[in-house]
Each structure stands twice: as structure tokens, then as C-alpha cells.
Enzyme design. Structure first.
Site, PDB file in Angstrom:
ATOM      1  N   LYS A 110      -0.514   0.106   2.693  1.00 41.37           N
ATOM      2  CA  LYS A 110       0.914   0.324   2.986  1.00 41.37           C
ATOM      3  C   LYS A 110       1.139   1.711   3.599  1.00 41.37           C
ATOM      4  O   LYS A 110       1.976   1.871   4.477  1.00 41.37           O
ATOM      5  CB  LYS A 110       1.758   0.204   1.716  1.00 41.37           C
ATOM      6  CG  LYS A 110       1.784  -1.186   1.130  1.00 41.37           C
ATOM      7  CD  LYS A 110       2.827  -2.053   1.819  1.00 41.37           C
ATOM      8  CE  LYS A 110       2.834  -3.426   1.204  1.00 41.37           C
ATOM      9  NZ  LYS A 110       2.869  -4.563   1.966  1.00 41.37           N
ATOM     10  N   LYS A 139      -6.493 -12.602   5.552  1.00 44.92           N
ATOM     11  CA  LYS A 139      -5.657 -13.557   4.819  1.00 44.92           C
ATOM     12  C   LYS A 139      -4.353 -13.883   5.551  1.00 44.92           C
ATOM     13  O   LYS A 139      -3.876 -13.069   6.356  1.00 44.92           O
ATOM     14  CB  LYS A 139      -5.332 -13.001   3.434  1.00 44.92           C
ATOM     15  CG  LYS A 139      -4.455 -11.762   3.466  1.00 44.92           C
ATOM     16  CD  LYS A 139      -3.914 -11.423   2.079  1.00 44.92           C
ATOM     17  CE  LYS A 139      -2.972 -10.232   2.157  1.00 44.92           C
ATOM     18  NZ  LYS A 139      -2.250  -9.955   0.948  1.00 44.92           N
ATOM     19  N   LYS A 186       2.509 -12.407   6.043  1.00 42.43           N
ATOM     20  CA  LYS A 186       3.592 -12.082   6.965  1.00 42.43           C
ATOM     21  C   LYS A 186       3.354 -10.715   7.627  1.00 42.43           C
ATOM     22  O   LYS A 186       3.543 -10.550   8.825  1.00 42.43           O
ATOM     23  CB  LYS A 186       4.895 -12.047   6.176  1.00 42.43           C
ATOM     24  CG  LYS A 186       6.093 -11.986   7.036  1.00 42.43           C
ATOM     25  CD  LYS A 186       7.336 -12.113   6.194  1.00 42.43           C
ATOM     26  CE  LYS A 186       8.532 -12.093   7.122  1.00 42.43           C
ATOM     27  NZ  LYS A 186       9.739 -12.523   6.504  1.00 42.43           N
TER      28      LYS A 186
HETATM   29  P1  TYM Z   1       3.262 -11.641  -2.823  1.00 39.41           P
HETATM   30  O1  TYM Z   1       4.732 -11.846  -2.767  1.00 39.41           O
HETATM   31  O2  TYM Z   1       2.598 -10.850  -1.751  1.00 39.41           O
HETATM   32  O3  TYM Z   1       2.529 -13.028  -2.890  1.00 39.41           O
HETATM   33  C1  TYM Z   1       2.914 -14.012  -3.822  1.00 39.41           C
HETATM   34  C2  TYM Z   1       1.701 -14.784  -4.297  1.00 39.41           C
HETATM   35  O4  TYM Z   1       1.056 -15.427  -3.209  1.00 39.41           O
HETATM   36  C3  TYM Z   1      -0.334 -15.089  -3.206  1.00 39.41           C
HETATM   37  N1  TYM Z   1      -0.812 -15.010  -1.817  1.00 39.41           N
HETATM   38  C4  TYM Z   1      -1.966 -15.548  -1.394  1.00 39.41           C
HETATM   39  N2  TYM Z   1      -2.893 -16.244  -2.036  1.00 39.41           N
HETATM   40  C5  TYM Z   1      -3.944 -16.674  -1.308  1.00 39.41           C
HETATM   41  N3  TYM Z   1      -4.088 -16.462   0.029  1.00 39.41           N
HETATM   42  C6  TYM Z   1      -3.154 -15.766   0.720  1.00 39.41           C
HETATM   43  N4  TYM Z   1      -3.284 -15.584   2.035  1.00 39.41           N
HETATM   44  C7  TYM Z   1      -2.030 -15.264   0.000  1.00 39.41           C
HETATM   45  N5  TYM Z   1      -0.936 -14.547   0.356  1.00 39.41           N
HETATM   46  C8  TYM Z   1      -0.210 -14.388  -0.776  1.00 39.41           C
HETATM   47  C9  TYM Z   1      -0.424 -13.745  -3.900  1.00 39.41           C
HETATM   48  O5  TYM Z   1      -1.711 -13.536  -4.440  1.00 39.41           O
HETATM   49  C10 TYM Z   1       0.641 -13.889  -4.956  1.00 39.41           C
HETATM   50  O6  TYM Z   1       0.123 -14.570  -6.088  1.00 39.41           O
HETATM   51  N6  TYM Z   1       2.831  -8.140  -6.236  1.00 39.41           N
HETATM   52  C11 TYM Z   1       3.020  -9.549  -6.083  1.00 39.41           C
HETATM   53  C12 TYM Z   1       4.267 -10.072  -6.749  1.00 39.41           C
HETATM   54  C13 TYM Z   1       4.344  -9.746  -8.205  1.00 39.41           C
HETATM   55  C14 TYM Z   1       3.600 -10.340  -9.252  1.00 39.41           C
HETATM   56  C15 TYM Z   1       4.015  -9.692 -10.437  1.00 39.41           C
HETATM   57  C16 TYM Z   1       2.628 -11.337  -9.285  1.00 39.41           C
HETATM   58  C17 TYM Z   1       5.168  -8.808  -8.752  1.00 39.41           C
HETATM   59  N7  TYM Z   1       4.957  -8.781 -10.100  1.00 39.41           N
HETATM   60  C18 TYM Z   1       3.468 -10.029 -11.685  1.00 39.41           C
HETATM   61  C19 TYM Z   1       2.094 -11.670 -10.529  1.00 39.41           C
HETATM   62  C20 TYM Z   1       2.524 -11.025 -11.704  1.00 39.41           C
HETATM   63  C21 TYM Z   1       3.115  -9.811  -4.586  1.00 39.41           C
HETATM   64  O7  TYM Z   1       3.468  -8.984  -3.823  1.00 39.41           O
HETATM   65  O8  TYM Z   1       2.854 -11.066  -4.245  1.00 39.41           O
END
Ligand code: TYM
Length: 330
Positions: free
Chosen positions: A111, A194, A197
Site C-alpha cells: 500500500k 491474484k 480490483k
Molecule cells: P478483502 O476485502 O480484500 O477480500 C475479501 C476476501 O476475499 C479474499 N480474496 C481472495 N481470495 C482468493 N483469491 C483472490 N484473488 C482473492 N481476492 C480476495 C480475501 O482473502 C478475503 O478473504 N482485510 C480483509 C477484510 C477483513 C477481514 C477481517 C477478513 C477485515 N477484517 C477479519 C477476515 C477476518 C480484506 O481486505 O479482504
């Protein structure tokens, strides 16, 4: 019953990475676990979204959760910012989290590279807020994709440190989890890591994509010059195309393309057309349910109200106990 928790940031529509990396797990797990699924809107503040967008994006994610099969009768579905106990625990956890370990997180470094003009303290402490989300529920398993593995390791470290400092075993040590086995990483369409967005909209398929938008994305997926000799290894781009096909196509169809790759008769254009047709049939019912649910404001409000109530009940209990452990007893 074991407790699980997971959330997603409201950045717009969910994509195939979110869906196959995490959401399909939520749906399988809601039957047999005490489940908490939330929309991580506090986390979004690190990027300073405008208020109207933030509110709309929360509703989009909720609609997409529900349209994909999350059941508010089985799981607790809530919006993070409606449970302020999360923020209180986040503050306590920040007192036992070291700046050095936060600075070493790969998501933070990434980031900083992407956005050098907005390196705020919230961005640095993003993993502490995640840890608060998770341990507030005393969760044991966290269904996420592979990209979140490092954050989960930090959550374990923070929970363990809390337990050691206060000589307690109050918090279980949670684990990143995939219902079907290993954590997954869904690839993007351009052969670049991966699906995400922030790495490229054009190579990211959203649950709501249809018509020409979907067609353009899939038909412009990166390929190579084709197999040069029988049974040659696949390039990353082609491996990714097969991985995406495995998500939505029938095994016999996939086998057909595996065979034609192996004997060098494959035509990538045909493979993409097949992937497009199968992806479209897969997304079509989800897309329709999303539209229906998103336009039903009364239903969404009801889901939010029920979820908030349930989520706060257990959160208040944890916070009360944590305050006592820390020594706030007056
Ligand atoms: P975020 O919003 O980036 O993504 C949400 C979920 O989607 C999964 N994900 C993927 N899995 C496999 N391949 C991909 N290309 C891919 N892109 C996204 C992410 O692993 C995630 O599970 N920090 C987290 C949100 C969060 C969270 C939490 C998750 C906040 N607090 C507590 C679990 C527990 C996030 O930014 O996910």
C-alpha cells in the site's frame, strides 16, 4: 460450537477472488459453525472514501452476500461500524502491537508503494483492527483467501501476546481456514498474480459482470503462442485460464481442453468462448438475485438490524470481560 468470523471491504462489487476465495466457504460453514460475517467498513476509512459511496458500497456487499447464499437466519451478518466494541478492542490491542511488526507486513509495504501520499496510522494498524474483528468473537477459524494468511498469523501473535501478558487463556488462537483444504488464490485474467480490483479492473470479473463487459474481459485474457510440443508445461497465463475454467466448467469440458493442450491442437479462442459461456451461466442467477435484493431496501434494513443486535450482544460480553482482565474494574 466453534465460532468462525470473516469480513470483506466494501470496495464496490465482489469479484471471483472474493467469491471463490472466501464467500463459498462462508456458505458451506454457516450450517455447522457459529458464524459471524461482516462488511469491513471501518477498514475502508484508510482510503478516505466519500460518505455516499461508502454507504452504497456497504449495501452492495450485503446484497452480494445474501444473493450468494448467506442466510441471516443461520449466520450473524453485520456491518463492522455498527459494532463500536470492535473499535474499543482495536485500541486495547494497539497497546500490545509493535510498530516494527506492523511495518513489516507485506500488505502495508504494498500500500505504501501504491499510495505514498496516504500512509496513515490506520493503514499501519490495519492488522490490529483485523485482529480485533476476529478475537472479539473468540473465533477459532477464519475463512479467507491465501492473501490474508499473513494477517491471520499476526492475529495469532497478538492474541497470544494478550494471553501471556495477562496470564490468561481468554482468547483462542484463530487460524486462516478453507473448508475444502488449502487456502486458495484465484488468479487474474492478465497472468499477473491474484485477481484484485487494485491490480487491474480489466482482469477482474465481478459477480455482476454481464454482456459485453464480461465478454471483453474474458476474450482479452492473456495467453501465449500455444504449446510448442506435445505435453509441454503450461505458461502462467494458460495455467490461470485452466484454473478459472475449473471454477465454472464441467470436468469433461476441462478434460477436453487438457487433451487438446497436450496434443497441441488447442485453440485458445475456443477455450475462451467456452469459459465465457460457462462463466455467464454461472453468474446469471447470482446477478439476478443481487439486483432483486439490492432494490429491496426494507429487507436489507431488517437484515442489518437483526445482525447488529446479535453481533453486539456477544461483543459487549467480550469487552466487559476484556476490561476486567486489563484491570479496569472501577
Ligand atoms: P478483502 O476485502 O480484500 O477480500 C475479501 C476476501 O476475499 C479474499 N480474496 C481472495 N481470495 C482468493 N483469491 C483472490 N484473488 C482473492 N481476492 C480476495 C480475501 O482473502 C478475503 O478473504 N482485510 C480483509 C477484510 C477483513 C477481514 C477481517 C477478513 C477485515 N477484517 C477479519 C477476515 C477476518 C480484506 O481486505 O479482504
Amino acid at each position: 460450537m466453534e465460532t468462525i468470523v470473516s469480513g470483506m471491504r466494501p470496495t464496490g462489487h465482489l469479484h471471483l477472488g472474493n467469491y471463490f476465495g472466501a464467500l463459498t466457504n462462508f456458505i458451506k460453514m454457516q450450517q455447522n459453525y457459529d458464524c459471524y460475517f461482516f462488511v469491513a467498513d471501518y477498514h475502508m476509512l484508510t482510503t478516505h472514501p466519500n460518505p455516499a459511496d461508502l454507504q452504497d458500497n456497504v449495501r452492495i456487499i450485503l446484497s452480494e452476500y445474501l444473493a450468494s447464499g448467506l442466510d441471516p437466519e443461520k449466520a450473524t451478518i453485520y456491518v463492522q461500524s455498527m459494532v463500536p466494541e470492535v473499535a474499543e478492542l482495536y485500541m486495547y490491542l494497539n497497546m500490545i502491537t509493535y510498530v516494527g511488526e506492523l511495518e513489516r507486513t507485506s500488505a502495508f509495504k504494498e500500500k505504501v508503494r501504491q499510495n505514498p501520499n496516504n500512509v496513515n496510522a490506520g493503514l499501519l494498524t490495519y492488522p490490529t483492527l483485523m485482529a480485533a474483528d476476529i478475537i472479539l468473537r473468540k473465533a477459532t477459524k477464519v475463512p479467507v483467501g491465501k492473501d490474508q494468511q499473513q494477517h491471520l498469523e499476526m492475529t495469532r501473535d497478538i492474541a497470544e501476546r494478550f494471553n501471556k501478558l495477562y496470564k490468561t487463556d481468554y482468547f483462542p488462537l484463530p487460524q486462516a481456514f478453507n473448508f475444502d483444504g488449502d487456502l486458495v488464490k484465484i488468479p487474474s485474467l492478465d497472468g499477473n498474480g491474484k485477481m484484485s480490483k487494485s491490480y487491474g479492473e480489466k482482469a477482474t470479473v465481478y459477480l455482476t459482470d454481464e454482456g459485453n463487459v464480461l465478454k471483453k474481459k474474458i476474450m482479452s485474457a492473456k495467453t501465449d503462442e500455444g504449446p510448442q510440443s506435445p505435453n509441454s508445461p503450461k505458461s502462467v497465463e494458460i495455467e490461470n485460464l485452466f484454473s478459472l475454467m475449473k471454477l465454472v466448467s464441467k470436468p469433461e469440458i476441462i478434460q477436453q481442453f487438457e487433451d487438446s493442450y497436450a496434443d497441441c491442437s488447442i485453440r485458445y479462442g475456443d477455450m475462451k468462448k467456452q469459459l465465457l459461456a460457462d462463466m455467464d451461466s454461472f453468474l446469471q442467477p447470482i446477478r439476478e438475485r443481487i439486483k432483486e435484493i439490492y432494490s429491496d431496501e426494507a429487507y436489507l434494513n431488517k437484515v442489518i438490524a437483526i445482525g447488529t443486535e446479535k453481533a453486539r450482544q456477544s461483543a459487549k460480553k467480550t469487552i466487559k470481560e476484556v476490561r476486567e482482565i486489563i484491570g479496569f474494574r472501577v
